[in-house]
Design a protein around this motif. Structure first.
Motif, PDB file in Angstrom:
ATOM      1  N   UNK A  14       1.965  -1.335   3.876  1.00 34.92           N
ATOM      2  CA  UNK A  14       3.384  -1.706   3.838  1.00 34.92           C
ATOM      3  C   UNK A  14       3.911  -2.187   5.187  1.00 34.92           C
ATOM      4  N   UNK A  17       5.399  -5.607   6.006  1.00 34.91           N
ATOM      5  CA  UNK A  17       6.649  -5.965   5.351  1.00 34.91           C
ATOM      6  C   UNK A  17       7.872  -5.534   6.149  1.00 34.91           C
ATOM      7  N   UNK A  24      13.257  -9.221   0.681  1.00 32.84           N
ATOM      8  CA  UNK A  24      11.911  -9.550   0.234  1.00 32.84           C
ATOM      9  C   UNK A  24      10.971  -8.354   0.290  1.00 32.84           C
ATOM     10  N   UNK A  26       9.450  -4.912  -0.750  1.00 35.11           N
ATOM     11  CA  UNK A  26       9.529  -3.994  -1.885  1.00 35.11           C
ATOM     12  C   UNK A  26      10.158  -2.673  -1.449  1.00 35.11           C
ATOM     13  N   UNK A  41      16.461  -0.314  -5.601  1.00 34.91           N
ATOM     14  CA  UNK A  41      15.848  -1.641  -5.752  1.00 34.91           C
ATOM     15  C   UNK A  41      16.721  -2.530  -6.632  1.00 34.91           C
ATOM     16  N   UNK A  46      15.565  -5.994  -5.073  1.00 37.62           N
ATOM     17  CA  UNK A  46      14.223  -5.982  -4.478  1.00 37.62           C
ATOM     18  C   UNK A  46      13.192  -5.523  -5.501  1.00 37.62           C
ATOM     19  N   UNK A  47      11.946  -5.966  -5.304  1.00 37.48           N
ATOM     20  CA  UNK A  47      10.889  -5.379  -6.128  1.00 37.48           C
ATOM     21  C   UNK A  47      10.658  -3.932  -5.703  1.00 37.48           C
ATOM     22  N   UNK A  48      10.040  -3.178  -6.574  1.00 39.85           N
ATOM     23  CA  UNK A  48       9.835  -1.754  -6.320  1.00 39.85           C
ATOM     24  C   UNK A  48       8.344  -1.464  -6.312  1.00 39.85           C
ATOM     25  N   UNK A  49       7.898  -0.789  -5.289  1.00 35.47           N
ATOM     26  CA  UNK A  49       6.499  -0.388  -5.189  1.00 35.47           C
ATOM     27  C   UNK A  49       6.413   1.129  -5.329  1.00 35.47           C
TER      28      UNK A  49
ATOM     29  N   UNK B  20       2.145   0.750  -8.687  1.00 34.68           N
ATOM     30  CA  UNK B  20       2.839  -0.184  -9.571  1.00 34.68           C
ATOM     31  C   UNK B  20       3.788  -1.023  -8.727  1.00 34.68           C
ATOM     32  N   UNK B  21       3.773  -2.325  -8.952  1.00 30.45           N
ATOM     33  CA  UNK B  21       4.760  -3.208  -8.339  1.00 30.45           C
ATOM     34  C   UNK B  21       5.594  -3.738  -9.486  1.00 30.45           C
ATOM     35  N   UNK B  22       6.897  -3.505  -9.435  1.00 28.26           N
ATOM     36  CA  UNK B  22       7.708  -3.764 -10.627  1.00 28.26           C
ATOM     37  C   UNK B  22       9.118  -4.223 -10.276  1.00 28.26           C
ATOM     38  N   UNK B  60       7.951 -11.636  -7.997  1.00 27.78           N
ATOM     39  CA  UNK B  60       9.336 -11.166  -8.112  1.00 27.78           C
ATOM     40  C   UNK B  60      10.314 -12.337  -8.014  1.00 27.78           C
TER      41      UNK B  60
END
Lengths: 53, 333
Positions: A14, A17, A24, A26, A41, A46-49, B20-22, B60
């Motif tokens: 991570x 990032x 941008x 996650x 998120x 934002x995307x979620x990891x 998981x990337x979501x 995304x």
């Protein structure tokens, strides 16, 4: 050993990032607090990891 | 896992590490984390995870242009699975619910609902079941194609890059496993869009009856294995190299020291059956049904569950106080 090392591996992954614009990146969550992270998120677009271990 | 919504977060629950990337709306973009029986982390790479995060951000951004949120389902945790809830009423909710307990609970519920079939054990098949492996460092790239396999017959080649499966962008091995998991064990097809030499191609991998099945060794890493039956009713670790030497056994000989005979849980009759056959704690198992080529205790345990049938009997060769003992054990359902 795997249980100890792999979360560290995920966190290391991570790091790049942290230099990117926030929108941008996650949002990061462990399995224990994922709903709060999901809400964050969502509000930030934002995307979620999520890391399950 | 007690609070994890199983209607949203799905992955191979037998893994010790999964990502998981979501999207926050519940759309899973990508998964990361898979393994085989040789090691827990042989399919993992930091470089691949970093690349997934980079490419996943692009997924995304593309999704944000035309989002298609999944239909919301009621929240459902492991505690909402009736079979698990009933079990924890008898005992108590464990302090820590492990991921693999979800598979166990879902199987127990399927048995209760009479929807369980033996094919239910073939979960999250690896691409190698279709005949190809992926590059650990660049997991959308095909590393090998097994000659004569479904992938080979389709024309897939090492170096091809998988771009999508059944129309959905894929970046990782478990992304592909997700779609493989949905192909019936009795046969089916997987549509792949691949890139070869910069050119896109469409391929359909046809998977024959029984394609999901793996042998006991390949399955032996799954905690899910312990829930399958029949169960020999006993278990334990292998002997150390020194212990083998003292007993005059070959260094590579299979051994299992009977450390426990089951007296607890849902099936204490398994242990009673082993005792009735004459098995004692401290015995050293050398072979069963004339076989001894297991690589580990869990390999033996999986072999027993996969190959023995209730109503049969199995001849066991044991070492007790330095002397060989033969016993015959019934296999019970």
């Amino acid at each position: 050993m795997t249980r100890r090392l792999l979360p560290a591996l995920a966190l290391a992954a991570l790091l790049p990032f942290s230099l990117r614009p926030a929108a941008e990146e996650p949002a990061f969550a462990w399995q224990d607090d994922l709903e709060a992270a999901r809400a964050r998120a969502k509000s930030e677009g934002r995307p979620l990891l999520i890391v399950f271990r | 896992m007690a609070t994890v919504d199983l209607n949203v977060y799905r992955f191979d629950f037998d893994l010790t590490f999964s990502v998981l990337l979501m999207n926050a709306d519940g759309t899973i973009y990508h998964r990361y984390g898979s393994r085989d029986h040789t090691s827990a982390d042989g399919h993992l790479s930091q470089a691949a995870l970093v690349q997934l995060l980079r490419d996943g951000v692009a997924t995304h951004e593309a999704y944000a242009k035309s989002p298609r949120p999944p239909k919301p389902l009621p929240r459902r945790t492991i505690l909402d699975i009736p079979a698990f809830a009933a079990r924890t009423k008898k005992t108590k909710v464990p302090d820590c619910i492990h991921c693999h307990m979800v598979h166990d609970a879902e199987r127990e519920q399927a048995i209760s609902d009479r929807t369980w079939t033996p094919d239910g054990r073939w979960i999250w098949p690896l691409p190698s079941q279709a005949g190809f492996t992926l590059d650990v460092e660049s997991p959308a790239r095909i590393a090998t194609v097994r000659k004569g396999s479904p992938a080979d017959r389709t024309g897939l080649r090492a170096g091809d890059v998988v771009r999508s499966a059944n129309g959905t962008r894929v970046l990782t091995e478990p992304d592909i496993q997700w779609f493989l998991d949905r192909v019936d064990a009795k046969g089916g097809a997987l549509k792949l869009e691949i890139e070869r030499g910069g050119e896109p191609r469409s391929m359909t991998v046809t998977l024959p009856k029984g394609w999901k099945e793996v042998g006991p060794l390949e399955y032996s890493w799954r905690p899910f294995m312990w829930q399958l039956r029949p169960n020999p009713g006993f278990g334990g670790p292998p002997l150390s190299a020194d212990e083998k030497k003292k007993l005059g056994l070959a260094a590579d000989a299979f051994t299992l020291k009977v450390q426990y005979i089951i007296e607890w849980g849902d099936h204490p009759e398994d242990g009673r059956n082993a005792k009735k056959a004459g098995i004692r704690k401290g015995d050293i198992l050398l072979s069963a049904a004339g076989q001894s080529d297991w690589q580990s205790s869990v390999h033996f345990q999986t072999w027993f569950r996969f190959t023995r049938r209730a109503g049969e009997s199995v001849d066991l060769r044991l070492l007790r106080d330095g002397r060989e003992v033969k016993v015959r054990m019934d296999v019970i359902p």
